[in-house]
Write a protein that holds these residues in place. Structure first.
Motif, PDB file in Angstrom:
ATOM      1  N   ALA A  88       0.839  -1.198   0.000  1.00 51.64           N
ATOM      2  CA  ALA A  88       0.000   0.000   0.000  1.00 51.64           C
ATOM      3  C   ALA A  88       0.875   1.250   0.000  1.00 51.64           C
ATOM      4  CB  ALA A  88      -0.924  -0.002   1.215  1.00 51.64           C
ATOM      5  N   THR A 108      -4.755   2.287   2.684  1.00 51.93           N
ATOM      6  CA  THR A 108      -5.289   1.052   2.096  1.00 51.93           C
ATOM      7  C   THR A 108      -5.281   1.108   0.572  1.00 51.93           C
ATOM      8  OG1 THR A 108      -7.539   1.926   2.248  1.00 51.93           O
ATOM      9  CG2 THR A 108      -6.740   0.583   4.095  1.00 51.93           C
ATOM     10  N   MET A 109      -4.670   2.143   0.020  1.00 51.76           N
ATOM     11  CA  MET A 109      -4.599   2.293  -1.433  1.00 51.76           C
ATOM     12  C   MET A 109      -3.414   1.505  -1.975  1.00 51.76           C
ATOM     13  SD  MET A 109      -4.207   5.798  -3.676  1.00 51.76           S
ATOM     14  CE  MET A 109      -5.648   6.473  -2.855  1.00 51.76           C
ATOM     15  N   GLY A 110      -3.651   0.699  -2.985  1.00 47.96           N
ATOM     16  CA  GLY A 110      -2.594  -0.119  -3.555  1.00 47.96           C
ATOM     17  C   GLY A 110      -1.464   0.707  -4.134  1.00 47.96           C
ATOM     18  N   THR A 313      -7.644 -10.301  -2.388  1.00 46.36           N
ATOM     19  CA  THR A 313      -8.106  -9.025  -1.848  1.00 46.36           C
ATOM     20  C   THR A 313      -8.520  -8.127  -3.012  1.00 46.36           C
ATOM     21  OG1 THR A 313      -5.827  -8.180  -1.843  1.00 46.36           O
ATOM     22  CG2 THR A 313      -6.636  -9.196   0.199  1.00 46.36           C
ATOM     23  N   THR A 314      -8.996  -6.948  -2.684  1.00 41.48           N
ATOM     24  CA  THR A 314      -9.511  -6.072  -3.741  1.00 41.48           C
ATOM     25  C   THR A 314      -8.811  -4.729  -3.816  1.00 41.48           C
ATOM     26  OG1 THR A 314     -11.221  -5.219  -2.234  1.00 41.48           O
ATOM     27  CG2 THR A 314     -11.799  -7.124  -3.616  1.00 41.48           C
ATOM     28  N   GLY A 315      -7.845  -4.477  -2.922  1.00 42.59           N
ATOM     29  CA  GLY A 315      -7.269  -3.137  -2.870  1.00 42.59           C
ATOM     30  C   GLY A 315      -5.944  -2.971  -3.566  1.00 42.59           C
TER      31      GLY A 315
END
Length: 576
Positions: A88, A108-110, A313-315
């Motif tokens: 992140a 939490t931003m990739g 996961t999705t982030g």
């Protein structure tokens, strides 16, 4: 009773004349005259070498308590990945916060990270075990794998030659090399790559030994086809290990390709030697197809498994890249997550091939053999009287990715030497070392404009150390025929072992018989005086390498030293 000797001393063998044998040979003869003592040495040697390597790598591992060089990326990315499943982004000033102990300020931003996840997973595991606020914890995984790499060099050398002395020299040189020490004490990815690459090569050597044993009997009547072997667990293990290497850095892919070619060529030669009429086609298309299915899918499974956190996961960065434009037609069945992963890989590839930003410590691959520009990863200077500095010109703390210069330059020469020896002798043991060295170095020459660094050579270093050890063995005088056209990897050359069926024969008497029986073979290699001179040269070289390692160690490990002492290490103008 049958007693067989498989030991292949590095520094010579039994006397070839009535003259008194060199001191080394007398000592080894006495040491191995007793079977119990021999077993003790065979176990004790790797333990002591690994212990020394561990001390050099773990001592004061947390010094300095700072994010060193690219630790600013790998440490923070590893910790966010450990917690979120993907790397992140971090806010401005995160380095200072992290070092101060505030380690959970990630978002939490990739984040766009250009290497696969496995190396970060290992770093994150070390941080989880010791606490993310511990600088020793940041480097725990690299220290463990760097120490294990030394043991692995020993095991590879022992597998190649069955010689404890040979393996001890190789492992010992790796244990004290400066680059190997530095890359074990900073939280970067390259020591993981080096470990998994060498592990894969070791498994290939073991596969070669077991597979070759099945071709001892010539094909009856020149049969057109040889057997196709599916039962090759070591080749499967090699695929998994090299998949792990590729899951650390993509340069592991070059090793997979080189190993695949080596396996096909070595299988072809085995079939030719066994009298198979269609040996090229047999090896390339019949056994070659099976070898591919054993090697490559295993690598692919391990590589894909390393992306589990990103996939589940999705982030993560580009995690939903395929949602807006999914594939259609033939590829429409591919899950969107895998389509997004492919898009992410395309972005990573574009980054790597376009990376040409200048850096003061960048070093193109053509410079690496000359050791032109090692990387200074950390530098701190205190004036006289500051932080306890008692030197008039101040004190310096430095982490410098410098291989042992004497060992490095000898390694470059040794690789060329064993290449020449391989052309002359076709010794398969030399071939596998050359394959490893070539696969880890030559591809970098394809990118002369790319920003790369000298410390990438940690993946090449184990093969250079093995080459040096083979060369030292030649300088010292061979204990037995080092090469034979029909010899396979790790295969004893005929005449090297001695057996006796005399009831009650002692180990000492067998050793005496072995000494007499081997006189004829050794006499053709070198005289006693030649071996004595060669062994002295080897011992002087090893002593100089050790002295150089001691001289450089403080500059590799951020120990406070006087500025003038630090300056004494700048042998070339570019070493600053």
């Amino acid at each position: 009773m049958v007693v067989t000797s498989t030991e292949e001393p590095l520094l010579g063998g039994p006397p070839t004349e009535a003259a008194r044998p060199p001191l080394y040979e007398r000592l080894v003869g006495r040491l191995y005259a007793d079977a119990g003592r021999r077993r003790l040495v065979d176990w004790l040697a790797p333990v002591l070498i690994t212990l020394i390597a561990g001390i050099l790598r773990f001592a004061n591992l947390g010094q300095p308590h700072a994010l060193v060089f690219d630790e600013t990326y790998y440490v923070k990315d590893s910790w966010s990945q450990w917690n979120l499943g993907y790397p992140a982004t971090w806010p401005d000033g995160a380095d200072e916060s992290f070092v101060a102990g505030d380690t959970n300020v990630f978002t939490t931003m990739g984040s766009f990270v250009v290497h696969p996840p496995l190396g970060r997973m290992l770093i994150g595991l070390g941080m989880f075990l010791t606490g993310a606020d511990s600088s020793a914890g940041w480097r725990l995984a690299t220290a463990v794998f760097g120490t294990a790499l030394v043991l692995l060099v020993y095991l590879v050398a022992k597998t190649l030659t069955s010689s404890t002395v040979f393996a001890s020299v190789a492992g010992g040189l790796m244990a004290i090399d400066g680059l190997a020490i530095v890359m074990s004490r900073v939280a970067l990815l390259d020591v993981f790559l080096a470990f998994f690459v060498l592990l894969g090569i070791w498994f290939v050597i073991l596969d070669r030994k077991t597979h070759a044993a099945r071709f001892r009997t010539p094909a009856a009547g020149g049969a057109p086809w040889g057997p196709v072997r599916w039962n090759r667990p070591w080749l499967l293990a090699a695929g998994a290990a090299l998949g792990a290497a590729s899951a650390v850095k993509w340069s592991g892919l070059y090793v997979i390709a080189a190993v695949g070619l080596y396996v096909v060529v070595s299988d072809a030669l085995l079939r030719r030697r066994a009298g198979v009429a269609m040996w090229p086609t047999d090896a390339a298309f019949r056994q070659g197809a099976v070898s591919f299915l054993l090697l490559v899918p295993a690598a692919a499974v391990v590589y894909l498994a390393s992306w589990t956190g990103w996939l589940t996961t999705t982030g993560g960065w580009a995690r939903d890249a395929a949602d807006a434009h999914p594939a259609t037609g033939f590829l429409g069945w591919v899950p969107l997550a895998l389509q997004s992963l492919w898009d992410y890989h395309r972005q990573i590839y574009d980054f790597h091939v376009g990376l040409t930003s200048p850096h003061s410590y960048a070093s193109p691959a053509w410079q690496w053999p000359l050791l032109v520009r090692p990387t200074s990863m950390y530098y701190h200077q205190d004036a006289f009287g500051e932080a306890g500095c008692g030197a008039v010109n101040g004190c310096v703390q430095n982490i410098y990715s410098m291989p042992n210069p004497l060992l490095w330059w000898a390694g470059v020469a040794a690789v060329l030497w064993i290449a020449y020896r391989f052309v002359r002798t076709r010794d398969a043991r030399l071939a596998v070392v050359l394959v490893g060295a070539g696969a880890t170095y030559l591809p970098w020459l394809l990118y002369p404009e790319r920003t790369i660094f000298e410390f990438y050579t940690i993946a090449i270093l184990p093969f250079m150390v093995l080459a040096v050890t083979f060369a030292l063995r030649d300088v010292a005088g061979l204990a037995r025929a080092a090469t034979a056209p029909a010899a396979t990897v790790g295969e004893d050359v005929p005449g090297a072992a001695v057996a006796t069926d005399v009831p009650g024969a002692s180990v000492a008497s067998v050793a005496s018989v072995a000494s007499v029986a081997s006189v004829a073979s050794v006499a053709s290699v070198a005289s006693v005086e030649r071996r004595r001179t060669g062994q002295r040269i080897v011992l002087v070289f090893l002593a100089l390498v050790l002295a150089t390692a001691i001289f450089w160690y403080p500059v590799l490990t951020a120990m406070p030293v006087p500025y003038d002492f630090w300056r004494a290490h700048n042998w070339l103008p570019s070493w600053i």
